[in-house]
Design a protein around this motif. Structure first.
Motif, mmCIF file in Angstrom:
data_model
loop_
_atom_site.group_PDB
_atom_site.id
_atom_site.type_symbol
_atom_site.label_atom_id
_atom_site.label_comp_id
_atom_site.label_asym_id
_atom_site.label_seq_id
_atom_site.Cartn_x
_atom_site.Cartn_y
_atom_site.Cartn_z
ATOM 1 N N VAL A 114 34.489 42.593 43.176
ATOM 2 C CA VAL A 114 33.318 42.347 44.026
ATOM 3 C C VAL A 114 33.441 41.006 44.731
ATOM 4 O O VAL A 114 33.217 40.885 45.946
ATOM 5 N N VAL A 115 33.812 39.958 43.991
ATOM 6 C CA VAL A 115 33.903 38.609 44.557
ATOM 7 C C VAL A 115 34.996 38.528 45.618
ATOM 8 O O VAL A 115 34.771 38.020 46.729
ATOM 9 N N LEU A 116 36.194 39.012 45.297
ATOM 10 C CA LEU A 116 37.302 38.895 46.244
ATOM 11 C C LEU A 116 37.044 39.710 47.511
ATOM 12 O O LEU A 116 37.379 39.273 48.621
ATOM 13 N N ASP A 117 36.419 40.866 47.342
ATOM 14 C CA ASP A 117 36.105 41.683 48.507
ATOM 15 C C ASP A 117 35.053 40.994 49.380
ATOM 16 O O ASP A 117 35.193 40.937 50.613
ATOM 17 N N ALA A 118 34.008 40.459 48.749
ATOM 18 C CA ALA A 118 32.941 39.803 49.501
ATOM 19 C C ALA A 118 33.449 38.574 50.246
ATOM 20 O O ALA A 118 32.991 38.266 51.350
ATOM 21 N N ALA A 119 34.412 37.875 49.639
ATOM 22 C CA ALA A 119 34.965 36.659 50.246
ATOM 23 C C ALA A 119 36.081 36.959 51.238
ATOM 24 O O ALA A 119 36.559 36.046 51.925
ATOM 25 N N GLY A 120 36.518 38.219 51.305
ATOM 26 C CA GLY A 120 37.617 38.572 52.186
ATOM 27 C C GLY A 120 38.954 38.018 51.728
ATOM 28 O O GLY A 120 39.827 37.721 52.543
ATOM 29 N N LEU A 121 39.132 37.904 50.402
ATOM 30 C CA LEU A 121 40.336 37.277 49.857
ATOM 31 C C LEU A 121 41.241 38.240 49.093
ATOM 32 O O LEU A 121 42.279 37.820 48.572
ATOM 33 N N THR A 122 40.875 39.506 49.009
ATOM 34 C CA THR A 122 41.636 40.447 48.189
ATOM 35 C C THR A 122 43.118 40.444 48.540
ATOM 36 O O THR A 122 43.987 40.409 47.650
ATOM 37 N N GLU A 123 43.431 40.460 49.819
ATOM 38 C CA GLU A 123 44.825 40.568 50.257
ATOM 39 C C GLU A 123 45.614 39.272 50.071
ATOM 40 O O GLU A 123 46.842 39.284 50.221
ATOM 41 N N CYS A 124 44.928 38.184 49.733
ATOM 42 C CA CYS A 124 45.621 36.906 49.550
ATOM 43 C C CYS A 124 46.349 36.829 48.206
ATOM 44 O O CYS A 124 47.239 35.985 48.037
ATOM 45 N N PHE A 125 45.984 37.698 47.267
ATOM 46 C CA PHE A 125 46.525 37.615 45.906
ATOM 47 C C PHE A 125 47.512 38.751 45.655
ATOM 48 O O PHE A 125 47.181 39.929 45.805
ATOM 49 N N ALA A 126 48.703 38.374 45.232
ATOM 50 C CA ALA A 126 49.737 39.362 44.917
ATOM 51 C C ALA A 126 49.468 40.052 43.586
ATOM 52 O O ALA A 126 49.956 41.162 43.348
ATOM 53 N N ALA A 127 48.722 39.398 42.704
ATOM 54 C CA ALA A 127 48.379 39.983 41.407
ATOM 55 C C ALA A 127 47.104 39.337 40.896
ATOM 56 O O ALA A 127 46.907 38.127 41.052
ATOM 57 N N THR A 128 46.245 40.134 40.293
ATOM 58 C CA THR A 128 45.035 39.612 39.652
ATOM 59 C C THR A 128 44.923 40.197 38.257
ATOM 60 O O THR A 128 45.276 41.360 38.028
ATOM 61 N N VAL A 129 44.425 39.392 37.325
ATOM 62 C CA VAL A 129 44.311 39.797 35.921
ATOM 63 C C VAL A 129 42.923 39.447 35.410
ATOM 64 O O VAL A 129 42.436 38.332 35.620
ATOM 65 N N SER A 130 42.295 40.389 34.743
ATOM 66 C CA SER A 130 41.090 40.121 33.967
ATOM 67 C C SER A 130 41.484 40.033 32.502
ATOM 68 O O SER A 130 42.351 40.797 32.044
ATOM 69 N N THR A 131 40.845 39.129 31.774
ATOM 70 C CA THR A 131 41.178 39.063 30.347
ATOM 71 C C THR A 131 40.711 40.301 29.598
ATOM 72 O O THR A 131 41.041 40.475 28.423
ATOM 73 N N GLU A 132 39.957 41.193 30.254
ATOM 74 C CA GLU A 132 39.705 42.515 29.673
ATOM 75 C C GLU A 132 41.017 43.286 29.499
ATOM 76 O O GLU A 132 41.108 44.193 28.672
ATOM 77 N N GLU A 133 42.012 42.927 30.299
ATOM 78 C CA GLU A 133 43.259 43.687 30.371
ATOM 79 C C GLU A 133 44.354 43.122 29.462
ATOM 80 O O GLU A 133 45.478 43.618 29.473
ATOM 81 N N VAL A 134 44.030 42.075 28.696
ATOM 82 C CA VAL A 134 44.984 41.494 27.757
ATOM 83 C C VAL A 134 44.320 41.400 26.387
ATOM 84 O O VAL A 134 43.124 41.650 26.240
ATOM 85 N N GLU A 135 45.115 41.036 25.392
ATOM 86 C CA GLU A 135 44.590 41.060 24.017
ATOM 87 C C GLU A 135 43.563 39.972 23.766
ATOM 88 O O GLU A 135 42.544 40.205 23.108
ATOM 89 N N ARG A 136 43.823 38.761 24.288
ATOM 90 C CA ARG A 136 42.956 37.622 23.964
ATOM 91 C C ARG A 136 42.508 36.906 25.231
ATOM 92 O O ARG A 136 43.258 36.791 26.194
ATOM 93 N N GLY A 137 41.277 36.403 25.196
ATOM 94 C CA GLY A 137 40.776 35.597 26.295
ATOM 95 C C GLY A 137 41.211 34.146 26.168
ATOM 96 O O GLY A 137 41.897 33.751 25.220
ATOM 97 N N LYS A 138 40.810 33.334 27.121
ATOM 98 C CA LYS A 138 41.104 31.910 27.082
ATOM 99 C C LYS A 138 40.352 31.278 25.912
ATOM 100 O O LYS A 138 39.240 31.708 25.607
#
Length: 212
Positions: A114-138
């Protein structure tokens, strides 16, 4: 450097005050008790981790229901407007012109998109990761290590841009060169800030020459 990996909350979007307001209200409305150190503990936690923590401080629902309720409210707030940090869009676009960019965020995937789309920045990032997608958060390094893996680079050849104590610790543990851009309302702890390779007063000081 091979790549620059950004945090989202507190770096590109001024969402920490919104997260605090939403989660405080949720805790109060569902039988919990907000503790003096709750906000500090929550910063950097993955969705599963913070939902479990809110359950531990008395929220009567199960963690899965807590997560859905809070994220629904955050999405509703973002529909009214995404509170971007000063110079966030300009900085990302400036760096994307010459560098490979990634993102490693504690936000759920739904809110990242939602944030990247609203800011028009989606295409600027080659990869994005949510800590939902890994075992442990920060402060565990998992999110930053996964971002480097998806970018196809050695984490030791990456710069990470962070604001919070747990974020700084996470990027440092991943072996990255950490640039701190402290949030004025939620400054990192001195021991975490000491891990930074550079400390900048704002995003406008983050230049291609600095990370080149």
């Amino acid at each position: 450097m091979d790549a620059c990996v950004f945090d989202l909350d507190g770096v590109l979007v001024d969402s920490e005050p919104v997260w605090e307001e939403v989660r405080r209200a949720y805790v109060a409305d569902h039988g919990g008790t907000w503790q003096p150190d709750t906000q500090t503990k929550l910063m950097g936690m993955s969705t599963g981790e913070w939902a479990a923590y809110l359950h531990e401080i008395g929220v009567e629902q199960e963690p899965g229901d807590i997560a859905r309720g809070v994220i629904d409210e955050m999405a509703a707030r973002y529909r009214d407007g995404v509170p971007l940090m000063p110079k966030a869009v300009e900085t990302v676009r400036r760096l994307a012109a010459t560098a490979t960019l990634g993102l490693a965020s504690s936000s759920p995937r739904r809110l990242i998109d939602v944030v990247l789309d609203a800011a028009g920045l989606t295409e600027c990032f080659a990869a994005t990761v949510s800590t939902e997608e890994v075992e442990r958060g920060k402060p565990a390094p998992d999110g930053y290590l996964e971002a480097a893996r998806r970018l196809g680079v050695d984490p030791r050849g990456c710069v990470a841009v962070e604001d919070s104590s747990n974020g700084l610790r996470s990027a440092y543990a991943a072996g990255m060169h950490v640039i701190a851009v402290p949030h004025p309302r939620y400054p990192p702890a001195p021991d975490a800030l000491a891990l930074a390779w550079r400390v900048l007063p704002g995003l406008d000081a983050l230049t291609p020459e600095l990370i080149g």
